[in-house]
Design a protein around this motif. Structure first.
Motif, PDB file in Angstrom:
ATOM      1  N   SER B  45       0.859  -1.156   0.000  1.00 43.29           N
ATOM      2  CA  SER B  45       0.000   0.000   0.000  1.00 43.29           C
ATOM      3  C   SER B  45       0.910   1.224   0.000  1.00 43.29           C
ATOM      4  O   SER B  45       2.114   1.092  -0.213  1.00 43.29           O
ATOM      5  N   ALA B  46       0.352   2.375   0.221  1.00 43.04           N
ATOM      6  CA  ALA B  46       1.183   3.565   0.251  1.00 43.04           C
ATOM      7  C   ALA B  46       0.702   4.486   1.360  1.00 43.04           C
ATOM      8  O   ALA B  46      -0.484   4.538   1.671  1.00 43.04           O
ATOM      9  N   SER B  49       2.606   8.799  -0.076  1.00 42.32           N
ATOM     10  CA  SER B  49       3.421   8.477  -1.262  1.00 42.32           C
ATOM     11  C   SER B  49       4.697   7.713  -0.934  1.00 42.32           C
ATOM     12  O   SER B  49       5.597   7.633  -1.745  1.00 42.32           O
ATOM     13  N   ARG B  50       4.761   7.123   0.246  1.00 45.97           N
ATOM     14  CA  ARG B  50       5.865   6.182   0.512  1.00 45.97           C
ATOM     15  C   ARG B  50       5.305   4.774   0.447  1.00 45.97           C
ATOM     16  O   ARG B  50       4.211   4.503   0.936  1.00 45.97           O
ATOM     17  N   PRO B  51       6.076   3.856  -0.165  1.00 50.44           N
ATOM     18  CA  PRO B  51       5.569   2.485  -0.245  1.00 50.44           C
ATOM     19  C   PRO B  51       5.488   1.841   1.133  1.00 50.44           C
ATOM     20  O   PRO B  51       6.303   2.112   2.009  1.00 50.44           O
ATOM     21  N   LEU B  52       4.504   0.988   1.264  1.00 52.59           N
ATOM     22  CA  LEU B  52       4.188   0.397   2.548  1.00 52.59           C
ATOM     23  C   LEU B  52       4.011  -1.101   2.326  1.00 52.59           C
ATOM     24  O   LEU B  52       3.268  -1.517   1.450  1.00 52.59           O
TER      25      LEU B  52
END
Lengths: 789, 146
Positions: B45-46, B49-52
């Motif tokens: 997920s994000a 705007s950082r990937p998670l």
């Protein structure tokens, strides 16, 4: 007069440009005499030139600076920070005046008294001077910078902010594009939007370039690192660095810093031996460590190589089997290269002791993970006892990747656009599809490409490849193109791909993740891995290839015979049952020998009979071979190239009079000769016993022979012994000795004589210049033939 | 220990993370599954705007995974080695100060919990089992470094 003036301006500019580097260096070390002299000369020249013209201010300035600097040169004054600043301000002021003179403006209005006073009194600890302060005069800024290249220093954080801002702008642009697409035609937004897009592309380009840095910035620290480490470990290491001018994304440089340092530490700690060991092994006492960078297309390759003891693949295998990371049956099937790559498995190391330098535990597995995290890859080549070469391939930048989005089931994936050659639909009737051997092939113009369903490859719901399916034709950097079936090809996007947690990267299937314009996360696929998992890449390395083969065997429908389709050395299409093929690899033609009309090849230290060659014919360069096995022995079959795995069904058509062929069948509509393994092993398999590794005698005391010659001789399949060893040799080699001098060699082995000079030596008839590699190899071969005849 | 602990519910049991291990608690809006990833990886997920990387906490323990998808579950955000993770838990109870040091466990837990357990902490809401978020992220195969 005008001409003189422009000469003066040009010369001053030139000196200023040349001085720019000196100033920075001097700033760092004001006691550096050479730099000081260069700056002094600048002021002196300017002052001298001013005499021709009426530039009182300029003359006064340069005179004052010259005075102050000569005080320093005479050691009557110590250059402190304030003094340095004052001199720098002076240089900037002169630069400004030169530009003003060039644009024909009056410089007499400028007031320099303060500057001069600052310089005179600087060492008495006066206040700060703004470097490059604008004069109070009214010279226009625009004119001033005309014609001169200027550079500024910026904090890196600022660049990063601009970069991430640009990335976000791209995302916003994408969203805007989607919204505009939803609007009715003719709202008049297309023009401005396209203009925005092209400006954004330019800005992105420019900002990407600002982030590039010469890899030198990383490499410059290495000689010192190597020196310190070597000193600590009591080793001698010479460093060679090459390709420092290759440019790389700054962020990428940071990411590879630790892995590179780790690799270098390993090389020095575990690779390069201590001087005594090196001497004993016949090497130079000083080890050589080479670090080289190259740019190839949009990839950067960095190689770190050393001439140390290499990596012992078998020891790694033993460790891996002992620790349970590797099954013993799996271990037996590993190629030499795969064994070495075990060094990257977590928790495996051949180091027998823990050292302060590289320690244990955290090792090459972390290095590999870090490299792969940014979409790069790591390869290791090593010859035990001789060298180790570690190659990193890295993408040029981490920034924005143009991508194609595709839909599979209810999920979307991104594919890097550089890999996508074409998108098309299978014709509704499916007439271009061919099913053979558990595979589906698709006719694309002239050729056929192997296909796979992306859903099935990813372990999601599979759907059959049939008429009407949407196919993405993918071409990797190496290997044949292949086609991937998707439910729908959606759109082109510019995606800002970011690395994701190791647990996801470990699947090996993804390059990273990103967000689409609507904010939904999407995974970007590693097409190389997709091709491998689907078994579509014929030229993929080792494990994957074998896995594909194993799967192909399992997938086989009843009654079908799985075969490996290949082209033999005479250009014939042939096939061999997959079950007989142990491995497919490449060998050096130098390892091939002929004895009594029977060819053999040395692979991994074993001598194996070689089939597939015409009698007496010895190929050159590297050739591809299939290693066939019957469970007890092995026969190597030389081929031109492998086409693919395939299958046939039904009985074979007899092929009378064709050697080693069981019969003919049709594969993909073409006649193919299917090899008869029984005949091959009956003829070639029996040779294993008599074939014996040829022995070559080389003087033990001759360093050149041991260092230079021995690897070549061993590469040609010889066992090397020295004069102290007993037993018969098949051939001996001597250097710079006349006929008959080799009397001390007891046996009657033929002697190959080498000489050190390129010119033919009248005394040593029949000798070979020692660097004539081919002649040496030929002589070795000929000597052996004579012996066995 | 006067540190905060975040009390959550995983697979029907109460447990707590040290507040220092976690960044925030969020409700994720989207979840993209990752084919061929280990089962305890729920997807990606994000966050801003950082990937998670989204981890199913129960599955990561080696217990029965929660239902597929987000299913209204809350996510505990943690950052390790510069990667952001979201731990899907059944519920968030509270963030409370621990009123005691970490106490040794009075007995053996089930193997799954034992692996990630740090100790017991007394809080105003009762004693809770404090677990190591990093161990949880490593998945059910990971062994304790100790």
């Amino acid at each position: 007069m005008d001409e003189l003036l422009s000469d003066f301006v040009a010369e001053a500019r030139e000196m200023l440009a040349a001085l720019a580097g000196e100033i920075v260096a001097w700033e760092a070390d004001p006691s550096d005499r050479a730099r000081l002299d260069a700056i002094f000369r600048f002021f002196h020249t300017v002052k001298g030139n001013c005499g021709f013209f009426d530039f009182a201010q300029l003359e006064a300035l340069s005179h004052a600076a010259e005075d102050a600097l000569s005080e320093v040169r005479a050691a009557r004054r110590v250059p402190d920070a304030a003094f340095v600043n004052a001199v720098l301000a002076m240089i900037d002021r002169i630069a400004w005046m030169i530009e003003a003179i060039d644009s024909g403006e009056d410089i007499s209005t400028a007031d320099d008294a303060e500057l001069i006073a600052e310089l005179a009194g600087a060492s008495e600890g006066s206040g700060e001077i703004a470097v490059g302060a604008e004069p109070s005069g009214d010279v226009g800024f625009a004119n001033r910078s005309a014609g001169a290249l200027r550079s500024v220093r910026l904090p890196i954080e600022l660049l990063d902010r601009v970069m991430s801002g640009v990335s976000d702008m791209v995302l916003a642009r994408n969203e805007l594009a989607r919204r505009i697409g939803d609007l009715p035609e003719g709202v008049g937004l297309d023009g401005p939007f396209n203009r925005l897009s092209s400006i954004l592309a330019d800005v992105r380009d420019a900002i990407t370039r600002t982030r590039m840095q010469r890899i030198e910035t990383l490499f410059t620290g290495f000689p010192r690192l190597v020196r310190d480490l070597a000193g600590e470990l009591g080793k001698q290491v010479l460093v060679e660095i090459e390709g420092g001018d290759v440019e790389l994304d700054r962020e990428m440089i940071e990411i590879i810093r630790d892995p590179l340092v780790h690799i270098i530490r390993n090389s020095i700690d575990h690779g390069i031996e201590c001087p005594a060991d090196r001497r004993a092994a016949g090497k130079r006492e000083i080890g050589l460590l080479r670090i080289a960078a190259r740019q190839t297309g949009n990839q950067i390759q960095i190689a770190v190589s050393d001439d140390g003891r290499g990596i012992d693949g078998d020891a790694l295998v033993a460790k891996a089997v002992a620790s349970g990371t590797l099954g013993s049956d799996e271990a037996e099937r590993l190629t030499a290269a795969e064994k070495i790559l075990l060094v990257c498995e977590p928790g495996l190391s051949t180091a027998d002791k823990i050292t302060a330098v590289s320690g244990r535990g955290v090792g090459m597995d972390v290095v590999r993970a870090n490299i792969e995290r940014v979409g790069g890859n790591l390869a290791i080549h090593s010859t035990p006892g001789l060298d180790t070469r570690i190659m990193l391939s890295l993408p040029l930048t981490l920034s924005i990747v143009p991508a194609l989005t595709v839909q599979v089931g209810d999920q979307r994936f991104a594919i890097p656009r550089s890999y996508v050659e074409e998108i098309f639909h299978v014709d509704p009737a499916g007439a271009n599809l061919l099913r053979a051997g558990g595979r589906t092939f698709l006719k694309v113009r002239e050729g056929r490409v192997a296909c796979a369903d992306l859903g099935a490859t990813l372990g999601m719901a599979a759907s059959p490849i049939k008429g009407g399916r949407c196919m993405v034709l993918v071409r990797l950097t190496i290997g044949d193109p292949f086609a991937i079936a998707v439910d729908q090809a959606l759109d082109h996007h510019d995606l800002v791909v970011k690395p994701i947690a190791p647990v996801v990267m470990q699947t090996g299937l993804y390059v990273g993740t990103t967000q689409l314009e609507d904010g939904s996360p999407i995974l970007m696929l590693d097409m190389g891995a997709v091709g491998q998992i689907a078994g579509l890449t014929g030229e993929a390395e080792g494990r994957a290839r074998r896995t594909a083969r194993d799967e192909a065997v399992e997938d086989q429908a009843a009654g079908e015979v799985p075969v490996l389709l290949f082209i033999d050395l005479k250009g014939r299409r042939r096939a061999v049952r997959v079950g007989v093929v142990k491995r497919y690899e490449e060998v050096d033609a130098a390892a091939i020998g002929c004895e009594g009309g029977n060819a053999h090849v040395v692979i991994d230290g074993a001598i194996l009979p070689l089939a597939g060659l015409e009698a007496g014919e010895v190929p050159s360069g590297r050739i591809e071979v299939l290693r066939l096995e019957d469970g007890a022995s092995e026969v190597v079959f030389a081929i031109d190239r492998v086409i693919d795995s395939s299958a046939y069904s039904g009985a074979l058509t007899a092929a009378e009079g064709r050697d080693l062929v069981a019969g003919l069948t049709l594969i993909d509509g073409e006649a193919v000769e299917v090899l008869d393994p029984l005949a091959i092993f009956a003829r070639f398999g029996a040779q294993i016993a008599p074939a014996r590794q040829p022995v070559c005698r080389i003087p033990a005391q001759d360093a050149w022979m041991q260092d230079f010659l021995r690897p070549i001789v061993e590469g040609a399949g010889y066992l090397v012994i020295d004069e102290r060893a007993g037993g018969e040799a098949d051939v001996s080699i001597s250097l710079d000795q006349a006929d008959g001098e080799e009397g001390r060699l007891a046996d009657k082995a033929p002697i190959v004589r080498l000489r050190s000079t390129p010119q033919a030596d009248p005394g040593g008839e029949g000798s070979i210049y020692r660097y004539d590699r081919q002649a040496v190899l030929d002589a070795l071969k000929a000597a052996r033939m004579r012996r066995s005849a | 220990m006067t540190d905060l602990v975040l009390i959550v519910e995983i697979a029907g049991e109460r447990a707590a993370f040290r507040a220092g291990d976690v960044q925030s608690v969020v409700e994720l809006e989207s979840l993209t599954p990752v084919p061929r990833a280990p089962a305890y990886v729920a997807g990606v997920s994000a966050l801003r705007s950082r990937p998670l990387t989204v981890i199913d906490a129960a599955a990561a323990l080696g217990l029965e995974p929660g239902k597929a998808g987000l299913g209204g579950r809350k996510a505990v955000i943690a950052e390790f080695d510069r990667f952001l993770y979201a731990l899907l838990v059944d519920g968030i109870e509270d963030a409370v100060p621990a009123t005691s040091e970490l106490l040794p466990l009075p007995g053996k837990l089930s193997a799954q919990w034992q692996r990630v357990a740090l100790g017991l902490a007394e809080t105003a809401a009762g004693a809770v089992l404090v677990i190591d978020a990093r161990m949880l992220l490593a998945g059910p195969e990971a062994r304790s470094a100790a």
